[in-house]
Design a protein around this motif. Structure first.
Motif, PDB file in Angstrom:
ATOM      1  N   ARG A 261      20.438   3.941  26.587  1.00 43.89           N
ATOM      2  CA  ARG A 261      20.579   3.252  25.311  1.00 43.89           C
ATOM      3  C   ARG A 261      22.031   3.340  24.854  1.00 43.89           C
ATOM      4  O   ARG A 261      22.733   4.319  25.150  1.00 43.89           O
ATOM      5  N   ILE A 262      22.478   2.350  24.115  1.00 43.82           N
ATOM      6  CA  ILE A 262      23.906   2.256  23.797  1.00 43.82           C
ATOM      7  C   ILE A 262      24.377   3.358  22.858  1.00 43.82           C
ATOM      8  O   ILE A 262      25.583   3.559  22.698  1.00 43.82           O
ATOM      9  N   ASN A 263      23.450   4.098  22.237  1.00 47.56           N
ATOM     10  CA  ASN A 263      23.861   5.226  21.387  1.00 47.56           C
ATOM     11  C   ASN A 263      23.689   6.571  22.087  1.00 47.56           C
ATOM     12  O   ASN A 263      23.775   7.624  21.466  1.00 47.56           O
ATOM     13  N   GLY A 264      23.411   6.531  23.396  1.00 51.50           N
ATOM     14  CA  GLY A 264      23.335   7.761  24.167  1.00 51.50           C
ATOM     15  C   GLY A 264      22.018   8.504  24.060  1.00 51.50           C
ATOM     16  O   GLY A 264      21.957   9.691  24.405  1.00 51.50           O
ATOM     17  N   THR A 265      20.945   7.851  23.635  1.00 50.06           N
ATOM     18  CA  THR A 265      19.669   8.546  23.467  1.00 50.06           C
ATOM     19  C   THR A 265      18.682   8.284  24.595  1.00 50.06           C
ATOM     20  O   THR A 265      17.556   8.767  24.547  1.00 50.06           O
ATOM     21  N   GLY A 266      19.094   7.546  25.599  1.00 52.12           N
ATOM     22  CA  GLY A 266      18.162   7.217  26.672  1.00 52.12           C
ATOM     23  C   GLY A 266      18.183   8.235  27.790  1.00 52.12           C
ATOM     24  O   GLY A 266      18.567   9.387  27.612  1.00 52.12           O
ATOM     25  N   TYR A 267      17.754   7.792  28.968  1.00 49.39           N
ATOM     26  CA  TYR A 267      17.766   8.660  30.151  1.00 49.39           C
ATOM     27  C   TYR A 267      17.990   7.790  31.381  1.00 49.39           C
ATOM     28  O   TYR A 267      17.829   6.563  31.317  1.00 49.39           O
ATOM     29  N   PRO A 268      18.413   8.325  32.513  1.00 52.13           N
ATOM     30  CA  PRO A 268      18.511   9.762  32.822  1.00 52.13           C
ATOM     31  C   PRO A 268      19.848  10.399  32.439  1.00 52.13           C
ATOM     32  O   PRO A 268      19.944  11.605  32.312  1.00 52.13           O
ATOM     33  N   MET A 269      20.900   9.583  32.235  1.00 52.51           N
ATOM     34  CA  MET A 269      22.235  10.143  32.024  1.00 52.51           C
ATOM     35  C   MET A 269      22.563  10.363  30.548  1.00 52.51           C
ATOM     36  O   MET A 269      23.515  11.040  30.217  1.00 52.51           O
ATOM     37  N   LEU A 280      20.776  -5.833  29.538  1.00 56.79           N
ATOM     38  CA  LEU A 280      19.847  -6.965  29.597  1.00 56.79           C
ATOM     39  C   LEU A 280      18.475  -6.503  30.068  1.00 56.79           C
ATOM     40  O   LEU A 280      17.438  -6.840  29.470  1.00 56.79           O
ATOM     41  N   CYS A 281      18.455  -5.702  31.128  1.00 48.66           N
ATOM     42  CA  CYS A 281      17.194  -5.236  31.692  1.00 48.66           C
ATOM     43  C   CYS A 281      16.496  -4.268  30.744  1.00 48.66           C
ATOM     44  O   CYS A 281      15.262  -4.270  30.638  1.00 48.66           O
ATOM     45  N   GLY A 282      17.273  -3.454  30.027  1.00 51.42           N
ATOM     46  CA  GLY A 282      16.687  -2.508  29.087  1.00 51.42           C
ATOM     47  C   GLY A 282      15.922  -3.207  27.980  1.00 51.42           C
ATOM     48  O   GLY A 282      14.831  -2.782  27.593  1.00 51.42           O
ATOM     49  N   ILE A 283      16.491  -4.301  27.474  1.00 50.62           N
ATOM     50  CA  ILE A 283      15.817  -5.056  26.426  1.00 50.62           C
ATOM     51  C   ILE A 283      14.587  -5.757  26.984  1.00 50.62           C
ATOM     52  O   ILE A 283      13.511  -5.751  26.368  1.00 50.62           O
ATOM     53  N   ALA A 284      14.721  -6.370  28.169  1.00 47.36           N
ATOM     54  CA  ALA A 284      13.579  -7.047  28.788  1.00 47.36           C
ATOM     55  C   ALA A 284      12.449  -6.060  29.055  1.00 47.36           C
ATOM     56  O   ALA A 284      11.274  -6.349  28.809  1.00 47.36           O
ATOM     57  N   ASP A 285      12.801  -4.866  29.538  1.00 46.65           N
ATOM     58  CA  ASP A 285      11.807  -3.841  29.850  1.00 46.65           C
ATOM     59  C   ASP A 285      11.052  -3.401  28.593  1.00 46.65           C
ATOM     60  O   ASP A 285       9.816  -3.331  28.586  1.00 46.65           O
ATOM     61  N   SER A 286      11.771  -3.136  27.524  1.00 46.54           N
ATOM     62  CA  SER A 286      11.120  -2.684  26.289  1.00 46.54           C
ATOM     63  C   SER A 286      10.280  -3.801  25.679  1.00 46.54           C
ATOM     64  O   SER A 286       9.139  -3.575  25.259  1.00 46.54           O
ATOM     65  N   PHE A 287      10.834  -4.994  25.613  1.00 43.58           N
ATOM     66  CA  PHE A 287      10.116  -6.133  25.033  1.00 43.58           C
ATOM     67  C   PHE A 287       8.817  -6.405  25.782  1.00 43.58           C
ATOM     68  O   PHE A 287       7.749  -6.563  25.171  1.00 43.58           O
ATOM     69  N   ALA A 313      18.970   0.262  16.555  1.00 49.68           N
ATOM     70  CA  ALA A 313      20.392   0.432  16.893  1.00 49.68           C
ATOM     71  C   ALA A 313      20.612   0.910  18.321  1.00 49.68           C
ATOM     72  O   ALA A 313      21.758   0.952  18.794  1.00 49.68           O
ATOM     73  N   ARG A 314      19.555   1.258  19.027  1.00 51.14           N
ATOM     74  CA  ARG A 314      19.721   1.726  20.400  1.00 51.14           C
ATOM     75  C   ARG A 314      19.967   0.581  21.379  1.00 51.14           C
ATOM     76  O   ARG A 314      20.365   0.812  22.519  1.00 51.14           O
ATOM     77  N   TYR A 315      19.749  -0.667  20.920  1.00 52.73           N
ATOM     78  CA  TYR A 315      19.867  -1.831  21.798  1.00 52.73           C
ATOM     79  C   TYR A 315      21.051  -2.699  21.399  1.00 52.73           C
ATOM     80  O   TYR A 315      21.477  -2.715  20.245  1.00 52.73           O
ATOM     81  N   ASP A 316      21.575  -3.427  22.372  1.00 46.82           N
ATOM     82  CA  ASP A 316      22.694  -4.342  22.156  1.00 46.82           C
ATOM     83  C   ASP A 316      22.297  -5.385  21.099  1.00 46.82           C
ATOM     84  O   ASP A 316      21.390  -6.184  21.323  1.00 46.82           O
ATOM     85  N   ARG A 317      22.982  -5.376  20.000  1.00 44.22           N
ATOM     86  CA  ARG A 317      22.608  -6.236  18.878  1.00 44.22           C
ATOM     87  C   ARG A 317      22.763  -7.720  19.219  1.00 44.22           C
ATOM     88  O   ARG A 317      21.927  -8.543  18.827  1.00 44.22           O
ATOM     89  N   GLU A 318      23.827  -8.055  19.927  1.00 45.63           N
ATOM     90  CA  GLU A 318      24.032  -9.461  20.306  1.00 45.63           C
ATOM     91  C   GLU A 318      22.859  -9.970  21.150  1.00 45.63           C
ATOM     92  O   GLU A 318      22.372 -11.088  20.971  1.00 45.63           O
ATOM     93  N   MET A 319      22.391  -9.120  22.047  1.00 45.57           N
ATOM     94  CA  MET A 319      21.289  -9.518  22.922  1.00 45.57           C
ATOM     95  C   MET A 319      19.969  -9.620  22.168  1.00 45.57           C
ATOM     96  O   MET A 319      19.183 -10.536  22.402  1.00 45.57           O
ATOM     97  N   THR A 320      19.720  -8.678  21.257  1.00 51.42           N
ATOM     98  CA  THR A 320      18.448  -8.727  20.532  1.00 51.42           C
ATOM     99  C   THR A 320      18.408  -9.916  19.574  1.00 51.42           C
ATOM    100  O   THR A 320      17.342 -10.519  19.379  1.00 51.42           O
ATOM    101  N   LYS A 321      19.538 -10.274  19.009  1.00 51.98           N
ATOM    102  CA  LYS A 321      19.591 -11.462  18.156  1.00 51.98           C
ATOM    103  C   LYS A 321      19.395 -12.722  18.996  1.00 51.98           C
ATOM    104  O   LYS A 321      18.743 -13.680  18.551  1.00 51.98           O
ATOM    105  N   ALA A 322      19.960 -12.726  20.191  1.00 53.66           N
ATOM    106  CA  ALA A 322      19.777 -13.869  21.093  1.00 53.66           C
ATOM    107  C   ALA A 322      18.317 -14.009  21.491  1.00 53.66           C
ATOM    108  O   ALA A 322      17.797 -15.122  21.629  1.00 53.66           O
ATOM    109  N   LEU A 323      17.634 -12.868  21.649  1.00 55.02           N
ATOM    110  CA  LEU A 323      16.216 -12.911  21.989  1.00 55.02           C
ATOM    111  C   LEU A 323      15.421 -13.544  20.849  1.00 55.02           C
ATOM    112  O   LEU A 323      14.546 -14.397  21.090  1.00 55.02           O
TER     113      LEU A 323
END
Length: 335
Positions: A261-269, A280-287, A313-323
């Motif tokens: 996630r773009i705020n560093g709360t995801g995994y594995p890293m 892009l894939c992260g948003i598609a996967d969650s949606f 806020a964990r997702y790319d705002r430009e992409m979520t608005k585009a969705l």
């Protein structure tokens, strides 16, 4: 359609006109669906072959001649049979000029769901190669006109399974990408990049194939050990890429970064650096997880899911608005 014959313009609303390529894909003596010929003297479509019968050698020769003349059709009433037939020989969608966009979307949905299920059941190179061929047919079809992805998004599965989720993410991710780029898609995206991102969208969860089904389908909360097994699917998927000789950066990003996630709360890293394909894939996967019914959660509507992601806020705002924009504007069109 041949200009030698006066065939009504509205005929293809009820029938598919078939080419030699399509005819050649049928069983020679026992085609899988009814065949009709256009009779010029009465200006009507008449039965030529009925399923369950057997064509003679003479009929086979005559059928080839009539097909060359543009006089052979199959009924759109046999659409489910036609879809199933072509789904096993997917490249035929590129040569059949009489298929409608929504019919081609049906074919891709059926073919790729089946291929994905086969691959997840046996994630080995021989099975993967067949999936890859079909994915490249899809990218060939879409790269010619990315707006065709709209019909695909209208065919997302509503029930969850690994193959259904993977197909949904592929279709949705492509549609979202088309909205992000908006105009000039083919000019702004190189073909090899397109091929690899699309492949990554469909294959992002390949590591889940190594997680036992009883864990994937569990209706109760996962234990700590079970959660660990699930969370290692990104690493497992990366290792599988090596065995499949699929070490393209775009595919790797989808496989390894779709839970970052773009705020560093995801995994594995827990890294704030997510590449474009990973975001892009992260948003598609969650949606796509949110809009299907799962053992532990009811499905949300598409707009509910998109709105929830847009406020996260964990997702790319430009992409979520585009969705959101994609769903509001494009999904209003007829299926």
């Amino acid at each position: 359609m041949s200009s030698k014959h006066d065939i009504p313009d509205g005929l293809n609303e009820e029938y598919y006109q078939i080419s030699q390529s399509i005819l050649g894909s049928f069983n020679k003596y026992r085609p899988p669906l009814n065949i009709f010929s256009f009779k010029e003297d009465v200006a009507r479509v008449m039965p030529y072959y009925k399923v369950g019968g057997r064509l003679t050698n003479e009929q086979i020769e005559q059928l080839a001649e009539l097909t060359d003349q543009g006089l052979i059709f199959v009924s759109r009433a046999d659409h489910p049979v036609y879809v199933k037939h072509i789904s096993y020989q997917l490249d035929l969608v590129l040569v059949d000029k009489n298929l409608k966009e929504k019919e081609i979307a049906d074919i891709f949905a059926q073919a790729l769901t089946r291929r994905l299920a086969e691959f997840f059941d046996q994630p080995v190179p021989a099975v993967f190669d067949k999936l890859w061929v079909d994915l490249m047919v899809l990218t060939e079809y879409l790269y010619q006109d990315i707006r065709r992805s709209r019909a695909l998004v209208r065919r997302l599965h509503t029930e969850h399974s690994l193959e259904n989720h993977s197909l949904n993410c592929g279709f949705l991710g492509i549609g979202l990408w088309s909205k992000i780029k908006d105009k000039g898609f083919s000019e702004g995206v190189k073909r090899k990049t397109f091929d690899r991102v699309v492949a990554g969208l469909f294959l992002h969860d390949m590591g889940m194939a190594k997680v036992p089904a009883f864990i994937r389908d569990k209706t109760k909360p996962l234990t700590g050990d079970e959660r660990t097994k699930v969370n290692t699917h990104t690493k497992t998927g990366f290792e599988m890429l090596n065995k499949l000789n699929l070490r393209y950066p775009e595919v790797e990003q989808c496989v390894t970064e779709h839970h970052e996630r773009i705020n560093g709360t995801g995994y594995p890293m827990k890294s704030v650096k997510q590449e474009f394909a990973g975001r892009l894939c992260g948003i598609a996967d969650s949606f796509c997880a949110m809009i299907t019914k799962r053992p532990y959660a009811e499905a949300k509507t598409m707009m509910q899911a998109a709105q929830e992601l847009a406020g996260d806020a964990r997702y790319d705002r430009e992409m979520t608005k585009a969705l959101q924009s994609f769903l509001v504007m494009d999904m209003k069109m007829k299926p």
